[in-house]
Motif scaffolding. Structure first.
Motif, PDB file in Angstrom:
ATOM      1  N   ARG A 212      -0.320  -5.636  -2.880  1.00 22.13           N
ATOM      2  CA  ARG A 212       0.258  -4.926  -1.723  1.00 22.13           C
ATOM      3  C   ARG A 212       0.158  -3.246  -2.161  1.00 22.13           C
ATOM      4  O   ARG A 212       0.244  -3.102  -3.323  1.00 22.13           O
ATOM      5  N   GLU A 213      -0.070  -2.732  -0.971  1.00 20.66           N
ATOM      6  CA  GLU A 213      -0.200  -1.057  -1.234  1.00 20.66           C
ATOM      7  C   GLU A 213       1.123  -0.651  -1.960  1.00 20.66           C
ATOM      8  O   GLU A 213       1.175   0.327  -3.248  1.00 20.66           O
ATOM      9  N   SER A 214       2.322  -1.049  -1.958  1.00 23.69           N
ATOM     10  CA  SER A 214       3.757  -0.678  -2.571  1.00 23.69           C
ATOM     11  C   SER A 214       3.683  -0.869  -3.818  1.00 23.69           C
ATOM     12  O   SER A 214       3.770  -0.034  -4.802  1.00 23.69           O
ATOM     13  N   GLU A 215       2.846  -2.125  -4.323  1.00 22.61           N
ATOM     14  CA  GLU A 215       2.796  -2.437  -5.734  1.00 22.61           C
ATOM     15  C   GLU A 215       1.828  -1.385  -6.531  1.00 22.61           C
ATOM     16  O   GLU A 215       1.873  -0.940  -7.557  1.00 22.61           O
TER      17      GLU A 215
ATOM     18  N   ARG B  30       1.145   1.700  -5.591  1.00 19.94           N
ATOM     19  CA  ARG B  30       1.735   2.944  -5.481  1.00 19.94           C
ATOM     20  C   ARG B  30       2.784   3.002  -6.582  1.00 19.94           C
ATOM     21  O   ARG B  30       3.026   3.881  -7.367  1.00 19.94           O
ATOM     22  N   ARG B  31       3.675   1.799  -6.804  1.00 21.25           N
ATOM     23  CA  ARG B  31       4.679   1.771  -7.725  1.00 21.25           C
ATOM     24  C   ARG B  31       3.934   1.924  -9.353  1.00 21.25           C
ATOM     25  O   ARG B  31       4.373   2.576 -10.068  1.00 21.25           O
ATOM     26  N   LYS B  32       2.868   1.337  -9.510  1.00 19.32           N
ATOM     27  CA  LYS B  32       2.307   1.421 -10.643  1.00 19.32           C
ATOM     28  C   LYS B  32       1.668   2.827 -10.802  1.00 19.32           C
ATOM     29  O   LYS B  32       1.890   3.185 -12.044  1.00 19.32           O
TER      30      LYS B  32
ATOM     31  N   ASP C 188       3.104   5.452  -9.877  1.00 18.12           N
ATOM     32  CA  ASP C 188       4.355   6.169 -10.213  1.00 18.12           C
ATOM     33  C   ASP C 188       4.702   5.930 -11.818  1.00 18.12           C
ATOM     34  O   ASP C 188       5.089   6.786 -12.449  1.00 18.12           O
TER      35      ASP C 188
END
Length: 107
Positions: free
Chosen positions: A84-87, A89-91, A93
């Protein structure tokens, strides 16, 4: 020189140092992200290092983080992984924070 000139020079030197440290931190973040992505894709150690270097180079395509995100997301998609895109982006950060801490600590 006046005190004002001294302060101005000190501020400019600090600004230059901060910029240099941020550049190094982003390069390190991108390498960490590349190593994480390489592990997800099942690359061996040598290929993982080469991939991480490619992720670092991807950051020079355009200003900002989107070029790095597109590289990693596209490579996941190309390898058949659904991350997922959110994963991602979280990584980005998470690795950004780790990299800044490492740079500040002189690592």
């Amino acid at each position: 020189m006046t005190t004002f000139d001294d302060r101005e020079q000190a501020y400019e030197a600090k600004f230059a140092l901060d910029q240099e440290q941020e550049f190094k931190a982003m390069a390190r973040r991108n390498k960490l992200l590349g190593l994480w992505a390489a592990e997800k894709m099942g690359l061996n150690a040598e290929s993982a290092e080469q991939y991480a270097s490619a992720v670092v180079r991807a950051d020079f395509d355009q200003p900002g983080d989107e070029d790095v995100f597109r590289k990693v997301a596209g490579d996941f998609e190309g390898s058949g992984l659904e991350i997922r895109e959110s994963e991602i982006r979280r990584k980005m950060d998470e690795f950004g924070s780790i990299a800044r801490d490492q740079i500040r600590a002189g690592e």
